[in-house]
Design a protein around this motif. Structure first.
Motif, PDB file in Angstrom:
ATOM      1  N   ALA A 147      -7.293   8.001   8.979  1.00  0.00           N
ATOM      2  CA  ALA A 147      -6.618   7.435   9.178  1.00  0.00           C
ATOM      3  C   ALA A 147      -4.837   7.711   8.862  1.00  0.00           C
ATOM      4  O   ALA A 147      -4.055   7.328   9.079  1.00  0.00           O
ATOM      5  CB  ALA A 147      -6.661   5.724   9.386  1.00  0.00           C
ATOM      6  N   ARG A 148      -5.106   8.860   7.314  1.00  0.00           N
ATOM      7  CA  ARG A 148      -3.993   8.742   6.553  1.00  0.00           C
ATOM      8  C   ARG A 148      -3.522  10.413   7.160  1.00  0.00           C
ATOM      9  O   ARG A 148      -2.843  10.817   6.416  1.00  0.00           O
ATOM     10  CB  ARG A 148      -4.174   8.327   5.036  1.00  0.00           C
ATOM     11  N   GLY A 149      -4.281  10.961   7.974  1.00  0.00           N
ATOM     12  CA  GLY A 149      -3.723  12.266   8.687  1.00  0.00           C
ATOM     13  C   GLY A 149      -2.747  12.447   8.828  1.00  0.00           C
ATOM     14  O   GLY A 149      -1.788  11.291   9.438  1.00  0.00           O
TER      15      GLY A 149
ATOM     16  N   LYS B 249     -12.256   2.466   2.117  1.00  0.00           N
ATOM     17  CA  LYS B 249     -11.465   1.068   1.222  1.00  0.00           C
ATOM     18  C   LYS B 249     -10.230   1.772   0.373  1.00  0.00           C
ATOM     19  O   LYS B 249      -9.979   0.336   0.308  1.00  0.00           O
ATOM     20  CB  LYS B 249     -12.310   0.012   0.912  1.00  0.00           C
ATOM     21  N   CYS B 250     -10.674   2.737   0.365  1.00  0.00           N
ATOM     22  CA  CYS B 250      -9.955   3.402  -0.268  1.00  0.00           C
ATOM     23  C   CYS B 250      -8.164   3.679  -0.063  1.00  0.00           C
ATOM     24  O   CYS B 250      -7.879   2.849   1.332  1.00  0.00           O
ATOM     25  CB  CYS B 250      -9.998   4.725  -0.524  1.00  0.00           C
ATOM     26  N   ILE B 251      -7.650   3.304  -1.110  1.00  0.00           N
ATOM     27  CA  ILE B 251      -6.070   3.253  -0.423  1.00  0.00           C
ATOM     28  C   ILE B 251      -4.964   4.260  -1.395  1.00  0.00           C
ATOM     29  O   ILE B 251      -5.202   5.030  -2.375  1.00  0.00           O
ATOM     30  CB  ILE B 251      -4.451   1.879  -0.671  1.00  0.00           C
ATOM     31  N   LYS B 252      -4.111   4.438  -0.432  1.00  0.00           N
ATOM     32  CA  LYS B 252      -3.110   5.559  -1.806  1.00  0.00           C
ATOM     33  C   LYS B 252      -2.986   5.180  -3.053  1.00  0.00           C
ATOM     34  O   LYS B 252      -3.007   3.583  -3.253  1.00  0.00           O
ATOM     35  CB  LYS B 252      -1.706   6.128  -0.902  1.00  0.00           C
TER      36      LYS B 252
ATOM     37  N   PHE C 232       9.794   2.392   2.044  1.00  0.00           N
ATOM     38  CA  PHE C 232       8.440   3.341   1.687  1.00  0.00           C
ATOM     39  C   PHE C 232       8.725   4.085   2.959  1.00  0.00           C
ATOM     40  O   PHE C 232       9.284   3.680   3.749  1.00  0.00           O
ATOM     41  CB  PHE C 232       6.941   2.555   1.986  1.00  0.00           C
ATOM     42  N   HIS C 233       8.470   5.061   3.295  1.00  0.00           N
ATOM     43  CA  HIS C 233       8.220   5.892   4.274  1.00  0.00           C
ATOM     44  C   HIS C 233       6.503   6.162   5.598  1.00  0.00           C
ATOM     45  O   HIS C 233       5.802   5.304   4.184  1.00  0.00           O
ATOM     46  CB  HIS C 233       8.722   7.340   4.959  1.00  0.00           C
ATOM     47  N   LEU C 234       6.338   6.587   5.978  1.00  0.00           N
ATOM     48  CA  LEU C 234       5.138   6.535   6.642  1.00  0.00           C
ATOM     49  C   LEU C 234       4.539   7.291   5.880  1.00  0.00           C
ATOM     50  O   LEU C 234       2.764   6.849   5.797  1.00  0.00           O
ATOM     51  CB  LEU C 234       4.464   7.009   8.248  1.00  0.00           C
ATOM     52  N   ALA C 235       4.194   8.237   4.524  1.00  0.00           N
ATOM     53  CA  ALA C 235       3.489   9.202   4.360  1.00  0.00           C
ATOM     54  C   ALA C 235       3.476   8.943   2.947  1.00  0.00           C
ATOM     55  O   ALA C 235       2.612   8.405   2.661  1.00  0.00           O
ATOM     56  CB  ALA C 235       3.816  10.736   4.509  1.00  0.00           C
TER      57      ALA C 235
END
Length: 525
Positions: A465-467, A100-103, A115-118
């Motif tokens: 999922a953010r790899g 459940k963590c987000i950037k 924003f871009h994908l990263a």
């Protein structure tokens, strides 16, 4: 009279600053509303201020510093609201697919107008972006673009051929200074920049042809200027890596620091970088509007696989091109330089890899670019790449995540909401439980079932999922370049104890890597 009237106001201002910057943080620390005081501090002041971490960052090796501290502490408080982890069990909690963590807020601070994908934080927005871009980064597409990688590898070979000298004499351990005529670090970076520009934009930058990275950039008003791409790119990241840590103060620090020449120069180069993806995007847009249908990343941004328009805002397109040119070139260039460096420092490993290549290729691919299909499944080649990525991950820093409002459990500790948590890839790869003798280059650890079992602890491309969506293209480029060069050449460092300079920013900034190069003798022209 003027001095007398100003004095009370100055004293009041000084008192307010003391209360805000000293007393208030101490009160927050002692109140401990988020329950973080139970974790050991990086320094005695780390629970009160981000300043100690900024000081460590200015040393250019913060992840190495953390790795030493983590030998005795699995969790370290690096700032008032920041925790660093080293226990591999935390990877799933922080980065796993179901986390459940987000950037965290750092990604907002460094983002542009779009924003871009990263750096996108919102999960549904990230899912939308990834859907648009996944077809562009799919492995089947990358292999169809192999000819672009092969073309750039051929250009790299053409330059290295001009640098070849006579072989080292028997027993000679140090090459003559005049024979150290190839800066492999620079040329591997020219390769990755030329490759990603062609794959992504069908643009021929020509760095490998010209031997420099001078480009034309465009301001938002349409005016143009020239700059050196690599210098702008790396110094942009460096300034962020030094100043960002007190998140709430970063916008102010970023501006006020420009008064100091050291930061001011980085600030100018950062602004110069902003105009590079704008110019590249405009050039490609003109070709698209002229009716060119090209098999590249830009085409995937503009249309889906059925030719339907994606209708992305222009700012979003520029943002995606910016991160493509950044992440798509920097990390792979670091990886290519690192793996050759490690092989030259460990000749027994290099000899074993060359034997594998020679056995797989026999005599038919001696001169030119090695086909990817012939070497992509070679186990020792992949092991050499992964071990180099483990030893010095191109992005060593912890990719910070923010805990959800309700908090969550990490390593059986409940962490309150809104806390920045993360694990440095460098720290993770120093874990002796999974990686015995962590400071040694041992590709064999990645072979067989034991190697497969290490993958969950391998963070060179992050995790979950953010790899990194570009890992396939990175492996394609690394594999083709390394196999082609080892098949054709021998290399030597300045001396056996020589070390490459490393400065940690968001990635590693590597210093020059001068090498002597000559063509392999037996069975090779």
């Amino acid at each position: 009279m003027f001095a007398v009237s100003v004095a009370p106001h100055a004293a009041l201002l000084g008192l307010c600053c003391f209360l805000y910057f000293v007393v208030y943080p101490v009160i927050v620390y002692l109140r401990d509303a988020k329950g973080l005081r139970k974790f050991p501090n990086m320094t005695p002041l780390s629970g009160v201020s981000s300043l100690p971490f900024m000081i460590v960052a200015h040393g250019g090796g913060r992840s190495k510093h953390l790795a030493e501290l983590h030998k005795t502490h699995p969790v370290i408080r690096t700032g008032p609201n920041t925790l660093s982890y080293s226990d591999s069990r935390a990877i799933k909690d922080i980065y796993g697919h179901n986390t459940k963590c987000i950037k965290d807020a750092s990604y907002v601070l460094t983002a542009g107008s779009h924003f871009h994908l990263a750096d996108v934080i919102d999960k549904p927005e990230h899912a939308r972006k990834r859907k648009v871009l996944s077809s562009a980064y799919a492995l089947k597409n990358l292999e169809s673009w192999e000819w672009k990688v092969a073309d750039k590898t051929a250009k790299l070979i053409a330059h290295i051929d001009t640098c070849c000298t006579a072989p080292l004499a028997p027993g000679q351990r140090m090459p003559d200074k005049d024979d150290l005529n190839l800066d492999f670090r620079a040329w591997s970076n020219f390769f990755t920049l030329d490759a990603i520009a062609d794959i992504g934009l069908s643009d021929k930058l020509g760095f490998l042809d010209r031997g420099h990275d001078r480009v034309t950039a465009r301001r938002t008003d349409g005016s143009k200027y020239e700059c050196n791409l690599r210098e702008c790119l790396y110094q942009n990241a460096r300034k962020q890596s030094l100043l960002i840590w007190p998140y709430e103060w970063y916008p102010f620090l970023d501006k006020i620091a420009n008064i100091i020449p050291f930061y001011g120069r980085m600030g100018k180069l950062s602004r110069d970088w902003d105009g590079i993806p704008i110019e590249f995007a405009h050039r490609r847009l003109e070709r698209y509007q002229a009716g060119e249908k090209l098999d590249d990343f830009f085409q995937a941004l503009m249309e889906d696989k059925n030719g339907n328009p994606n209708n992305l805002e222009w700012g979003e397109i520029v943002a995606e091109i910016s991160i493509m040119m950044n992440a798509g070139s920097v990390t792979t260039a670091i990886a290519i330089a690192n793996v050759l460096f490690q092989l030259l420092k460990n000749p027994e490993v290099k000899n074993k890899l060359v034997e594998e290549l020679d056995a797989a290729l026999e005599d038919e691919d001696m001169q030119g670019v090695v086909p990817y299909d012939r070497v992509k499944h070679l186990p020792y080649l992949r092991a050499c790449l992964d071990e180099s990525l483990r030893l010095f991950p191109p992005t060593p820093q912890a990719l910070a995540r923010e805990t959800p409002p309700e908090g969550l459990y990490i390593l059986d500790d409940h962490i309150a909401g809104g806390v920045s948590v993360g694990m440095s890839a460098y720290v993770a790869h120093q874990n002796e439980v999974h990686f015995p003798r962590p400071n040694e280059y041992i590709p064999e650890r990645w072979l067989g079932e034991e190697g497969k079992n290490l993958q969950p602890y391998f963070l060179a491309f992050s995790a979950g999922a953010r790899g990194c969506i570009g890992r396939n293209i990175s492996y394609l480029e690394q594999t083709v370049v390394l196999a082609s060069l080892l098949r054709r050449y021998e290399f030597a460092l300045p001396h056996p104890q020589w070390e490459i300079e490393r400065l940690e920013t968001m990635n590693w900034i590597l210093g020059p890597m001068p090498v002597k190069v000559w063509k392999r003798q037996a069975n090779y022209a």
